[in-house]
Design a protein around this motif. Structure first.
Motif, PDB file in Angstrom:
ATOM      1  N   ALA A 116       2.225   6.831  -6.543  1.00 19.32           N
ATOM      2  CA  ALA A 116       1.257   7.847  -6.957  1.00 19.32           C
ATOM      3  C   ALA A 116       1.784   9.246  -6.661  1.00 19.32           C
ATOM      4  CB  ALA A 116      -0.074   7.615  -6.241  1.00 19.32           C
ATOM      5  N   LYS A 117       2.357   9.424  -5.460  1.00 23.06           N
ATOM      6  CA  LYS A 117       2.858  10.748  -5.092  1.00 23.06           C
ATOM      7  C   LYS A 117       3.996  11.186  -6.016  1.00 23.06           C
ATOM      8  CE  LYS A 117       1.594  12.678  -1.843  1.00 23.06           C
ATOM      9  NZ  LYS A 117       0.473  13.635  -1.690  1.00 23.06           N
ATOM     10  N   TYR A 165     -10.114   2.896  -0.601  1.00 21.31           N
ATOM     11  CA  TYR A 165     -10.476   1.821  -1.516  1.00 21.31           C
ATOM     12  C   TYR A 165     -11.871   2.092  -2.076  1.00 21.31           C
ATOM     13  CZ  TYR A 165      -6.498  -0.926   0.118  1.00 21.31           C
ATOM     14  OH  TYR A 165      -5.245  -1.374   0.407  1.00 21.31           O
ATOM     15  N   GLN A 167       0.822  -1.199   0.000  1.00 20.53           N
ATOM     16  CA  GLN A 167       0.000   0.000   0.000  1.00 20.53           C
ATOM     17  C   GLN A 167       0.862   1.258   0.000  1.00 20.53           C
ATOM     18  OE1 GLN A 167      -2.364  -0.680   3.494  1.00 20.53           O
ATOM     19  NE2 GLN A 167      -4.048  -1.606   2.345  1.00 20.53           N
ATOM     20  N   PHE A 184      -7.338   0.478  -5.400  1.00 21.27           N
ATOM     21  CA  PHE A 184      -6.589   1.320  -4.466  1.00 21.27           C
ATOM     22  C   PHE A 184      -6.500   2.716  -5.099  1.00 21.27           C
ATOM     23  CE2 PHE A 184      -2.502   3.131  -3.143  1.00 21.27           C
ATOM     24  CZ  PHE A 184      -2.583   3.015  -1.764  1.00 21.27           C
ATOM     25  N   CYS A 185      -6.998   3.735  -4.385  1.00 20.39           N
ATOM     26  CA  CYS A 185      -7.123   5.073  -4.977  1.00 20.39           C
ATOM     27  C   CYS A 185      -6.334   6.106  -4.173  1.00 20.39           C
ATOM     28  CB  CYS A 185      -8.591   5.496  -5.033  1.00 20.39           C
ATOM     29  SG  CYS A 185      -9.690   4.287  -5.813  1.00 20.39           S
ATOM     30  N   VAL A 186      -5.576   6.945  -4.890  1.00 22.30           N
ATOM     31  CA  VAL A 186      -4.856   8.057  -4.278  1.00 22.30           C
ATOM     32  C   VAL A 186      -5.155   9.307  -5.099  1.00 22.30           C
ATOM     33  CG1 VAL A 186      -2.638   8.979  -3.546  1.00 22.30           C
ATOM     34  CG2 VAL A 186      -3.016   6.512  -3.541  1.00 22.30           C
ATOM     35  N   TRP A 233      -4.874   7.353   1.261  1.00 21.53           N
ATOM     36  CA  TRP A 233      -5.516   6.545   0.233  1.00 21.53           C
ATOM     37  C   TRP A 233      -6.851   6.016   0.732  1.00 21.53           C
ATOM     38  CZ3 TRP A 233      -0.942   4.612   2.544  1.00 21.53           C
ATOM     39  CH2 TRP A 233      -1.130   3.545   3.424  1.00 21.53           C
ATOM     40  N   TYR A 284       1.156   4.013  -2.813  1.00 22.92           N
ATOM     41  CA  TYR A 284       0.884   5.406  -2.448  1.00 22.92           C
ATOM     42  C   TYR A 284       2.024   6.321  -2.882  1.00 22.92           C
ATOM     43  CZ  TYR A 284       0.217   9.499   0.539  1.00 22.92           C
ATOM     44  OH  TYR A 284       0.085  10.775   0.999  1.00 22.92           O
TER      45      TYR A 284
END
Length: 685
Positions: free
Chosen positions: A43-44, A252, A36, A261-263, A250, A40
């Motif tokens: 994504a960042k 879900y 996770q 999995f969403c950011v 994050w 994350y």
């Protein structure tokens, strides 16, 4: 019952199994958090790169737009100069188109002083004015201020709604306005690079990741790698707009039918999202967990077998050896000793087992000593001697300096009633009478809790029991063992031993506790004998000595001391008994005794019969004897009695005492006869 080896093996397997299970859970949780966190931070990093690209593109766009606007203005100025050199071109469509081609513009429009197009490369625009639309009205201020040179931002033109950039200037004679229009292809190209969907296409390195740009106000998708989604609401693909706005980190959500999995991160006025299906994030976890499980099983198996071997060699095997030795000891072979030195613990165990065997031997000796003590005590002629014999045997067998017994007295203090001392030790019994209750109250508190007193060094009691400490310190005592004495549930005293060897203290305490029951039994017998003796030597009414007590006392008299006898008879006792009753007679007898006690205080008094009382005054002078007789006569009126008195005295008691008593008795009868003669009372009364 299971063997220790099986119990340990089962326990080890349970512990290892539990450890493997817990480790797998921890690894799973750690791996899940790692995946996770990894997603994350991917994504960042992507968001950071996007922001950087947008910033660079924006800088490039500003630069190109500035350059393009300047080129457009220069083009308008160039057309104005060309027309000035060729005035006929102002009204020639072909020449204007040729000029447009030369200066690389798409359109030329000529406005008159009223702001109306009257010439240009596009005749269809003839007649349009600066009031013909928003795009046209931009140039209207030039009609007022002819010094203005205007460049319009890229916008849709009025007629065809296509993107164009227009600029306009007055000609040098200020007769007309020259406007040129250019198709901003390069600007549009750079602008396209700033579109989010285009940028998202640059980050499709991971085919499983999806990117979305959500308008911060409406929740509409304004950019995506999937162009079909652009223009839809975020809820249409399964995203909750509140989660996007409010979730830090994050969350879900089921996006496009897949649990994902969403950011999201806000960049400028949009929310940029990085979405990866959960199954992709966790696709390697199953293989990883299986490998870790296999490794743990192998390591655990090796550890268990190694531990079993170590336990069997260094623990179970040694315990088996100790058991074999203990079996021999239980069969009575107390000379056996255990010597297992494989570890500190087994060394300690061997030490304490050997001490236990030694203790058994010592207890056996103590048991023999108890039997010997009881045998000697029971052979004594009376309980008093038995108690003394028992203390002596205890003191000697325990190698103490003093053995003693204390009993509570009627005043609440403690009396040292019996004592044995070793050779060369000073007796303390005379100095230990009627100890104040507070001295021993700490001990009695322990006795009430079924505890005994045991100190290797009395310095240990200095703080908690200072009075007793001072008492023992004054006697030079170092170590001490004390046990209570009971009468039923009541503690009636204690007994103990001073200064037994330290190594004997525990055995001393055990022996004292065992012997306490026998001592308590002897005390009860002693008290019974004392009571019986008292009953046989005391007159029950007056509590004065009777004839048995008289002759016992006479036997103990010093033969070289002076002696006085006062023989008394209670005159009129028979008359009182006959007329007033025996209770009145008893009161008369008691009054007579009180009269004698007052007059002859300190001398021995006896009741010889119903009305006869006797006083024996050993070591008295003749004058004091007669003074005592006088006091006795003077006191009779106070007590309401009449006594006939006979007094006899000798300077020593070597003469037969019965002779002196007979003389005193004869004198008493004479005094009695004289009383009756004087009072004229019949003798029989």
């Amino acid at each position: 019952m299971q063997t220790l080896r099986k119990i340990i093996t089962k326990y080890i397997y349970r512990i290892v199994g539990g450890a493997v299970f817990v480790t797998l859970i921890m690894v799973f949780v750690f791996q899940l958090m790692h995946e996770q966190n990894s997603a994350y931070w991917n994504a960042k990093r992507t968001f950071l790169q996007m922001a950087h690209i947008l910033e660079e593109n924006e800088e490039e766009l500003v630069k190109i737009r500035t350059e393009y606007a300047q080129s457009c203005l220069h083009a308008a100025e160039a057309v104005a100069r060309i027309i000035k050199g060729d005035p006929e071109a102002l009204h020639s469509l072909d020449k204007l188109k040729k000029i447009a081609a030369e200066v690389e513009v798409d359109e030329i429009h000529i406005f008159d002083r009223e702001g109306k197009i009257f010439s240009g490369t596009l005749p269809q625009y003839y007649g349009y004015t600066v009031d013909s639309g928003e795009q046209m009205s931009f140039f209207k201020p030039m009609l007022v201020d002819k010094s203005l040179k205007l460049v319009q931002t890229i916008t849709e033109n009025t007629a065809e709604r296509k993107l164009m950039q227009y600029s306009a200037v007055w000609n040098s004679s200020e007769d007309f306005i020259v406007q040129v229009g250019m198709n901003p292809a390069s600007v549009i190209k750079v602008t396209k690079k700033n579109e989010l969907s285009y940028i998202f296409s640059l980050f499709r390195v991971n085919p499983n990741a999806s990117y979305y740009a959500i308008d911060e106000k409406s929740g509409i998708i304004i950019g995506s790698h999937n162009l079909d989604a652009v223009g839809n609401e975020c809820s249409d693909i399964g995203l909750n707009f509140d989660d996007i706005k409010n979730t830090q980190g994050w969350f879900y959500s089921k996006v496009n039918g897949q649990y994902s999995f969403c950011v999201f991160q806000k960049i400028d006025s949009n929310y940029i999202g990085y979405i990866v299906p959960v199954e992709y994030i966790h696709q390697n976890m199953l293989v990883m967990m299986l490998l870790i499980f296999l490794c743990l099983i192998i390591v655990s198996f090796v550890m268990v077998k190694s531990f079993e071997r170590c336990m069997n060699k260094n623990v179970v095997g040694k315990i088996h050896n100790i058991i074999q030795k203990l079996k021999l000891i239980t069969e009575g072979k107390l000379e056996e000793r255990i010597n297992v030195q494989s570890s500190f613990e087994f060394q300690e165990l061997s030490k304490y087992i050997n001490q236990m065997v030694q203790s058994l031997l010592k207890n056996n000796e103590i048991e023999q000593q108890i039997n010997k003590t009881l045998r000697l005590a029971l052979q004594a002629s009376d309980p008093e001697k038995s108690l003394k014999v028992m203390l002596e045997c205890l003191g000697k067998s325990l190698s103490g300096k003093r053995a003693y017994m204390f009993e509570k007295n009627k005043l609440g203090g403690d009396d040292n009633t019996y004592e044995w001392v070793a050779d060369g030790v000073t007796p303390e019994i005379d100095h230990l009478q009627n100890l104040p209750p507070e001295v021993c109250q700490g001990w009695y508190r322990k006795f009430s809790e079924n505890m005994y007193v045991l100190f290797e060094n009395i310095e240990d009691m200095r703080e908690e029991d200072p009075l007793q400490y001072e008492n023992l310190k004054s006697q030079g005592i170092v170590s001490i063992a004390i046990a209570p004495l009971h009468d039923g549930d009541t503690v009636i005293g204690f007994y103990g031993v001073d200064d037994p060897p330290v190594e004997m203290l525990l055995h001393t305490a055990n022996l004292l506790c065992i012997m306490g029951h026998f001592i308590e039994s002897l005390l009860r017998v002693r008290n019974l004998v004392r009571n019986l003796k008292q009953m046989s030597h005391l007159d029950q009414l007056t509590q004065l000595g009777n004839r048995h007590a008289l002759w016992e006392y006479v036997d103990k008299l010093e033969r070289d001391a002076s002696i006085g006898i006062i023989y008394c008879d209670i005159t009129g006792l028979k008359r009182v008994n006959d007329t007033e009753g025996h209770e009145a007679g008893d009161r008369l007898i008691l009054s007579a005794c009180e009269c004698m006690k007052k007059a002859l205080n300190g001398y021995e008094l006896f009741r010889l019969g119903g009305d006869e009382l006797l006083a024996i005054c050993s070591g008295i002078s003749e004058a004091d004897l007669w003074e005592g007789g006088r006091k006795l006569k003077d006191s009779m009126g106070e007590y309401g009695v009449v006594l006939a008195i006979g007094i006899a005295w000798r300077d020593d008691s070597a003469e037969e005492i019965t002779t002196i008593m007979a003389e005193a008795e004869t004198l008493m009868y004479k005094d009695k006869a004289a009383y009756y003669a004087a009072s004229k009372i019949e003798r029989r009364r």
